[in-house]
Design a protein around this motif. Structure first.
Motif, PDB file in Angstrom:
ATOM      1  N   ALA A   1       0.954  -1.223  -0.094  1.00  0.00           N
ATOM      2  CA  ALA A   1       0.291  -0.068   0.198  1.00  0.00           C
ATOM      3  C   ALA A   1       0.903   0.973   0.090  1.00  0.00           C
ATOM      4  CB  ALA A   1      -1.086   0.086   1.229  1.00  0.00           C
ATOM      5  N   ARG A   2       0.667   2.287  -0.875  1.00  0.00           N
ATOM      6  CA  ARG A   2       1.417   3.433  -0.949  1.00  0.00           C
ATOM      7  C   ARG A   2       1.324   4.056   0.463  1.00  0.00           C
ATOM      8  NH1 ARG A   2       3.332   6.077  -5.250  1.00  0.00           N
ATOM      9  NH2 ARG A   2       2.376   4.944  -6.711  1.00  0.00           N
ATOM     10  N   GLN A   3       2.283   4.698   0.836  1.00  0.00           N
ATOM     11  CA  GLN A   3       2.258   5.452   2.112  1.00  0.00           C
ATOM     12  C   GLN A   3       2.095   6.877   2.100  1.00  0.00           C
ATOM     13  OE1 GLN A   3       2.443   3.572   5.133  1.00  0.00           O
ATOM     14  NE2 GLN A   3       2.078   2.045   3.577  1.00  0.00           N
ATOM     15  N   ALA A   4       1.437   7.508   2.755  1.00  0.00           N
ATOM     16  CA  ALA A   4       0.993   9.008   2.580  1.00  0.00           C
ATOM     17  C   ALA A   4       2.381   9.868   2.780  1.00  0.00           C
ATOM     18  CB  ALA A   4       0.036   9.756   3.235  1.00  0.00           C
ATOM     19  N   GLN A   5       2.926  10.650   2.138  1.00  0.00           N
ATOM     20  CA  GLN A   5       4.031  11.306   2.513  1.00  0.00           C
ATOM     21  C   GLN A   5       3.765  12.984   3.088  1.00  0.00           C
ATOM     22  OE1 GLN A   5       6.898   9.942   1.939  1.00  0.00           O
ATOM     23  NE2 GLN A   5       5.679   8.192   1.479  1.00  0.00           N
ATOM     24  N   SER A   6       2.357  13.213   3.479  1.00  0.00           N
ATOM     25  CA  SER A   6       2.195  14.500   4.022  1.00  0.00           C
ATOM     26  C   SER A   6       1.078  14.172   5.051  1.00  0.00           C
ATOM     27  CB  SER A   6       1.798  15.549   2.894  1.00  0.00           C
ATOM     28  OG  SER A   6       0.373  14.775   2.293  1.00  0.00           O
ATOM     29  N   LEU A   7       0.961  15.053   6.096  1.00  0.00           N
ATOM     30  CA  LEU A   7       0.185  15.078   7.258  1.00  0.00           C
ATOM     31  C   LEU A   7      -1.314  14.800   7.080  1.00  0.00           C
ATOM     32  CD1 LEU A   7      -0.049  14.898  10.556  1.00  0.00           C
ATOM     33  CD2 LEU A   7      -0.288  17.369  10.295  1.00  0.00           C
ATOM     34  N   LEU A   8      -1.855  15.684   6.121  1.00  0.00           N
ATOM     35  CA  LEU A   8      -3.357  16.008   5.798  1.00  0.00           C
ATOM     36  C   LEU A   8      -3.778  15.345   4.581  1.00  0.00           C
ATOM     37  CD1 LEU A   8      -3.883  19.434   7.140  1.00  0.00           C
ATOM     38  CD2 LEU A   8      -4.091  17.317   8.557  1.00  0.00           C
ATOM     39  N   THR A   9      -2.956  14.540   3.811  1.00  0.00           N
ATOM     40  CA  THR A   9      -3.442  13.654   2.519  1.00  0.00           C
ATOM     41  C   THR A   9      -4.516  12.687   2.882  1.00  0.00           C
ATOM     42  OG1 THR A   9      -1.393  14.304   1.405  1.00  0.00           O
ATOM     43  CG2 THR A   9      -2.730  12.151   0.644  1.00  0.00           C
ATOM     44  N   GLY A  10      -5.820  12.823   2.222  1.00  0.00           N
ATOM     45  CA  GLY A  10      -6.521  11.871   2.421  1.00  0.00           C
ATOM     46  C   GLY A  10      -7.588  12.228   3.771  1.00  0.00           C
ATOM     47  N   ILE A  11      -7.048  13.164   4.403  1.00  0.00           N
ATOM     48  CA  ILE A  11      -7.802  13.295   5.834  1.00  0.00           C
ATOM     49  C   ILE A  11      -8.633  14.841   5.477  1.00  0.00           C
ATOM     50  CG2 ILE A  11      -7.497  14.050   8.151  1.00  0.00           C
ATOM     51  CD1 ILE A  11      -4.999  12.380   8.293  1.00  0.00           C
TER      52      ILE A  11
ATOM     53  N   CYS B   1     -14.789  19.932 -10.617  1.00  0.00           N
ATOM     54  CA  CYS B   1     -14.704  20.898  -9.506  1.00  0.00           C
ATOM     55  C   CYS B   1     -13.840  21.966 -10.106  1.00  0.00           C
ATOM     56  CB  CYS B   1     -14.174  20.044  -8.466  1.00  0.00           C
ATOM     57  SG  CYS B   1     -14.023  20.926  -6.930  1.00  0.00           S
ATOM     58  N   ALA B   2     -14.282  23.262  -9.180  1.00  0.00           N
ATOM     59  CA  ALA B   2     -13.680  24.445  -9.551  1.00  0.00           C
ATOM     60  C   ALA B   2     -12.269  24.187  -8.820  1.00  0.00           C
ATOM     61  CB  ALA B   2     -14.316  25.537  -8.929  1.00  0.00           C
ATOM     62  N   GLY B   3     -12.007  23.418  -7.766  1.00  0.00           N
ATOM     63  CA  GLY B   3     -10.755  23.146  -6.993  1.00  0.00           C
ATOM     64  C   GLY B   3     -10.544  24.286  -6.037  1.00  0.00           C
ATOM     65  N   MET B   4      -9.601  23.813  -5.162  1.00  0.00           N
ATOM     66  CA  MET B   4      -9.073  24.793  -4.038  1.00  0.00           C
ATOM     67  C   MET B   4      -7.680  24.476  -3.902  1.00  0.00           C
ATOM     68  SD  MET B   4     -10.878  23.923  -0.545  1.00  0.00           S
ATOM     69  CE  MET B   4      -9.477  24.758   0.342  1.00  0.00           C
ATOM     70  N   TYR B   5      -6.611  25.371  -3.379  1.00  0.00           N
ATOM     71  CA  TYR B   5      -5.385  25.113  -2.971  1.00  0.00           C
ATOM     72  C   TYR B   5      -5.442  25.790  -1.113  1.00  0.00           C
ATOM     73  CZ  TYR B   5      -4.121  24.065  -7.503  1.00  0.00           C
ATOM     74  OH  TYR B   5      -4.101  23.402  -8.832  1.00  0.00           O
ATOM     75  N   ILE B   6      -4.532  25.395  -0.648  1.00  0.00           N
ATOM     76  CA  ILE B   6      -4.180  25.862   0.598  1.00  0.00           C
ATOM     77  C   ILE B   6      -2.756  25.433   1.046  1.00  0.00           C
ATOM     78  CG2 ILE B   6      -5.003  23.635   2.044  1.00  0.00           C
ATOM     79  CD1 ILE B   6      -5.945  25.788   4.162  1.00  0.00           C
ATOM     80  N   ASN B   7      -2.233  26.325   1.738  1.00  0.00           N
ATOM     81  CA  ASN B   7      -0.763  26.251   1.946  1.00  0.00           C
ATOM     82  C   ASN B   7      -0.524  25.040   3.007  1.00  0.00           C
ATOM     83  OD1 ASN B   7       1.572  26.747   4.074  1.00  0.00           O
ATOM     84  ND2 ASN B   7       2.134  27.616   1.971  1.00  0.00           N
ATOM     85  N   ALA B   8       0.490  24.060   2.706  1.00  0.00           N
ATOM     86  CA  ALA B   8       0.429  22.819   3.476  1.00  0.00           C
ATOM     87  C   ALA B   8       1.001  23.011   4.664  1.00  0.00           C
ATOM     88  CB  ALA B   8       1.345  21.714   2.430  1.00  0.00           C
ATOM     89  N   GLU B   9       2.452  23.826   4.552  1.00  0.00           N
ATOM     90  CA  GLU B   9       2.933  24.042   5.935  1.00  0.00           C
ATOM     91  C   GLU B   9       2.078  24.625   6.995  1.00  0.00           C
ATOM     92  OE1 GLU B   9       7.095  26.112   7.868  1.00  0.00           O
ATOM     93  OE2 GLU B   9       6.554  26.060   5.656  1.00  0.00           O
ATOM     94  N   ALA B  10       1.218  25.657   6.561  1.00  0.00           N
ATOM     95  CA  ALA B  10       0.560  26.490   7.679  1.00  0.00           C
ATOM     96  C   ALA B  10      -0.755  25.396   7.945  1.00  0.00           C
ATOM     97  CB  ALA B  10      -0.219  27.683   6.574  1.00  0.00           C
ATOM     98  N   ALA B  11      -1.324  24.603   7.109  1.00  0.00           N
ATOM     99  CA  ALA B  11      -2.443  23.802   7.379  1.00  0.00           C
ATOM    100  C   ALA B  11      -2.047  22.857   8.532  1.00  0.00           C
ATOM    101  CB  ALA B  11      -3.092  23.311   6.068  1.00  0.00           C
ATOM    102  N   ASP B  12      -0.832  22.099   8.162  1.00  0.00           N
ATOM    103  CA  ASP B  12      -0.170  21.159   9.146  1.00  0.00           C
ATOM    104  C   ASP B  12      -0.257  21.597  10.562  1.00  0.00           C
ATOM    105  OD1 ASP B  12      -0.339  19.465   6.906  1.00  0.00           O
ATOM    106  OD2 ASP B  12       2.109  19.421   6.735  1.00  0.00           O
TER     107      ASP B  12
ATOM    108  N   ARG C   1      -0.710  10.823  11.581  1.00  0.00           N
ATOM    109  CA  ARG C   1      -1.886  10.678  10.996  1.00  0.00           C
ATOM    110  C   ARG C   1      -2.797   9.948  11.905  1.00  0.00           C
ATOM    111  NH1 ARG C   1      -2.221  11.357   5.695  1.00  0.00           N
ATOM    112  NH2 ARG C   1      -3.242   9.390   5.171  1.00  0.00           N
ATOM    113  N   LEU C   2      -2.179   8.846  12.468  1.00  0.00           N
ATOM    114  CA  LEU C   2      -3.303   7.756  12.886  1.00  0.00           C
ATOM    115  C   LEU C   2      -3.889   8.711  14.282  1.00  0.00           C
ATOM    116  CD1 LEU C   2      -4.330   4.913  14.066  1.00  0.00           C
ATOM    117  CD2 LEU C   2      -2.226   5.153  15.633  1.00  0.00           C
ATOM    118  N   LEU C   3      -3.195   9.329  15.101  1.00  0.00           N
ATOM    119  CA  LEU C   3      -3.870  10.533  15.873  1.00  0.00           C
ATOM    120  C   LEU C   3      -4.785  11.375  15.484  1.00  0.00           C
ATOM    121  CD1 LEU C   3      -0.632  11.246  17.991  1.00  0.00           C
ATOM    122  CD2 LEU C   3      -2.207   9.482  18.566  1.00  0.00           C
ATOM    123  N   LEU C   4      -4.616  11.884  14.210  1.00  0.00           N
ATOM    124  CA  LEU C   4      -5.745  12.638  13.922  1.00  0.00           C
ATOM    125  C   LEU C   4      -6.694  11.901  13.273  1.00  0.00           C
ATOM    126  CD1 LEU C   4      -3.611  15.151  11.536  1.00  0.00           C
ATOM    127  CD2 LEU C   4      -4.610  15.448  13.658  1.00  0.00           C
ATOM    128  N   SER C   5      -6.566  10.846  12.776  1.00  0.00           N
ATOM    129  CA  SER C   5      -7.878   9.900  12.232  1.00  0.00           C
ATOM    130  C   SER C   5      -8.536   9.409  13.521  1.00  0.00           C
ATOM    131  CB  SER C   5      -7.160   8.683  11.399  1.00  0.00           C
ATOM    132  OG  SER C   5      -6.571   7.800  12.259  1.00  0.00           O
TER     133      SER C   5
END
Length: 547
Positions: A326-336, A366-377, A506-510
């Motif tokens: 299974a591919r492992q996520a490389q960022s905190l909020l991917t998929g969450i 979808c019109a889509g959206m972006y958000i800064n990853a470091e700030a969101a984490d 990621r586990l703790l957030l889930s």
């Protein structure tokens, strides 16, 4: 027109020719035994003035259904093709142990073309009409003996399992089976010991897996160093993982179940993953291992964290228990975190999180959206810590939620403990199933008659009850409540979060987030802080109870 007796291919007379069929029982016979059988048969054939055309030798079971008996099939085919006038066997059980239902078909085919089937030591000749009933009795006796051998073998293996004797079959890479009583040919008890030419490599494999390397990385290391499997093949990630999961690698014994393929009738033994246990609930040791049982649990837990179990379905029948990478996520909020426009999950895109639907299907989806990853984490981590420390240790619901988080967190920190807990629960199911079967045999089928039967039933039931009590105590110990202190002190919680790796975070957030949504920007150049563009909904005790 029917073939005349003795007439072979193109009218050639084959009545003076005879074939010999020899079958070796791998447990009882050796080459010298078959040579002796051949000498006896040759003498008997020559005494009748016949010539031996060919000798067929076979070394597979004559009783198991579905076993491909190439030599047997070829010998029968040669007789039916009239390449020979007779087929001789030393005894009828050398031909088949599957009873008259199997032997009768052969007799019918031989009778149809006038060929002879002769069982020398039984004094049987298929061309004698009076011998058919004797063939039937001898065939059924052979079948009964095969059944009795199977029963005795099963009882013997069951008796030897608690003694820690290797049950047979190839030992895992790095180990070999060694006879405990080499001077006694009747006692085949064996134990696992290190195999000098393989053990150093096997131990290095184990150490690399314990260091956190993937099965693929270990397989590549083996290939780079020119190290192959025992069969001469290149190591693959799947073979490394299968080797590491085998209980024998840790010197442990596991149970197997007898399976018959409903389509082909082929019989085979399949590992169940259920360890053989002593009366106190501890696993049976079968000698030395490449790893300790604790190390194997750590390795298997690490392998499981990188794979997912396949679910049997329309295109994946027969995949139960199998796993795939299974591919492992490389960022905190991917998929969450979810897109605030279409509710699709968001994924990492460099320094930003973006809507997955927009990335895959374009602006029409979808019109889509972006958000800064470091700030969101940073913002989500800050809110998580604030939410945890705000829970009331005096409130019953909050304590229940904290305990649930603590158990999962500590279980993730010590995956071998969590895996052993799952194994213990599976072992309880296995022991309960065996106890139910034992009760059925005693109360329903009456398989334990007399005083000796009563005593044997009581002993077996007592052993299973002891195993069950020991396993349930172990489950209680492994499920004991974790220390909540780090979750209640802000400084300790912040320190624990910083020390945790990405999968743990990621586990703790889930475990705690019910929903996390990114709010779209108001327009191009919008400088609204990430703290104002994130909406988080946290779980409650009722949410965790409903899982």
């Amino acid at each position: 027109m029917a073939t005349q007796h003795g007439a072979g291919i193109a009218g050639h007379d084959v009545s003076h020719l005879a074939d010999i069929f020899l079958r070796r029982s791998t447990l009882m016979d050796d080459k010298a035994t078959l040579d002796a059988h051949e000498r006896v048969l040759r003498g008997a054939i020559e005494a009748e003035g016949l010539t031996v055309r060919k000798v067929w030798r076979e070394e597979v079971s004559a009783s198991k259904r579905g076993v491909k008996r190439e030599k047997f099939d070829a010998a029968i085919a040669a007789a039916l093709a009239r390449e020979t006038g007779a087929l001789w066997v030393y005894k009828l059980d050398r031909l088949s142990r599957r009873g008259m239902g199997h032997v009768g078909i052969v007799l019918d085919d031989f009778e149809r073309i006038g060929a002879a089937l002769k069982a020398h030591m039984d004094g049987l000749d298929s061309r004698n009409p009076n011998h058919r009933i004797i063939f039937a009795v001898a065939a059924e006796q052979a079948r009964t003996e095969a059944i009795n051998i199977g029963v005795r073998t099963k009882i013997g293996k069951e008796a030897h399992r608690p003694l820690g004797h290797w049950p047979g079959g190839p030992a895992p890479y790095g180990l070999k089976s060694q006879r405990l009583y080499p001077d006694d040919s009747r006692r085949r008890a064996a134990t696992l010991v290190h195999r000098p030419d393989e053990y150093p490599t096997a131990r290095k494999m184990a150490e690399r897996l314990l260091e956190g390397q993937s099965a693929l990385a270990v397989a590549m290391w083996l290939s780079e160093n020119g190290i192959r499997t025992r069969r001469g093949s290149f190591w693959r990630a799947s073979t490394v993982a299968a080797w590491a999961r085998t209980p024998g690698v840790a010197g442990l014994m596991h149970r197997k179940e007898h399976v018959v393929d409903p389509e082909t009738g082929k019989e085979f033994w399949r590992a169940t993953g259920d360890l053989v246990l002593l009366p106190d609930g501890s696993p049976v040791r079968v000698g030395h291992g490449v790893m300790t049982p604790e190390e194997r649990l750590r390795v298997v837990a690490a392998l499981n964290s990188r794979t997912r179990e396949l679910t049997p379905g329309f295109t994946r029948s027969g995949t139960k228990g199998k796993r795939r990478g299974a591919r492992q996520a490389q960022s905190l909020l991917t998929g969450i975190m979810r897109c605030g426009r279409c509710e699709t999950t968001m994924v990492s895109a460099g320094k930003q999180y973006r809507c997955l639907r927009r990335a895959e299907s374009g602006p029409d989806a979808c019109a889509g959206m972006y958000i800064n990853a470091e700030a969101a984490d940073f913002e989500v981590a800050r809110r998580w810590q604030s939410w945890i420390t705000a829970l009331d240790p005096q409130d019953e619901d909050d304590v229940s939620l904290l305990l649930d988080i603590a158990r999962e967190w500590y279980g993730h920190q010590d995956p071998s403990r969590a895996l052993r807990l799952r194994e213990a629960k599976a072992a309880v199911e296995g022991v309960v199933d065996r106890r139910n079967k034992l009760d059925t045999a005693y109360y329903v089928t009456g398989s334990f008659p007399g005083e000796d039967g009563e005593a044997r039933y009581a002993a077996l039931k007592g052993a299973l009850d002891s195993q069950l009590a020991a396993l349930r105590q172990e489950i209680n110990d492994l499920s004991s409540d974790a220390d909540l202190t780090p979750l209640l002190e802000p400084e300790d919680l912040e320190e624990a979060w910083e020390a945790a790796d990405l999968p743990t975070r990621r586990l703790l957030l889930s475990l705690t987030l019910k929903r996390l949504t990114g709010v779209p920007a108001r327009g191009r150049g919008d400088r609204t802080p990430a703290a104002d563009r994130i909406e988080a909904e946290w779980k409650t005790a009722s949410d965790t109870a409903a899982k």
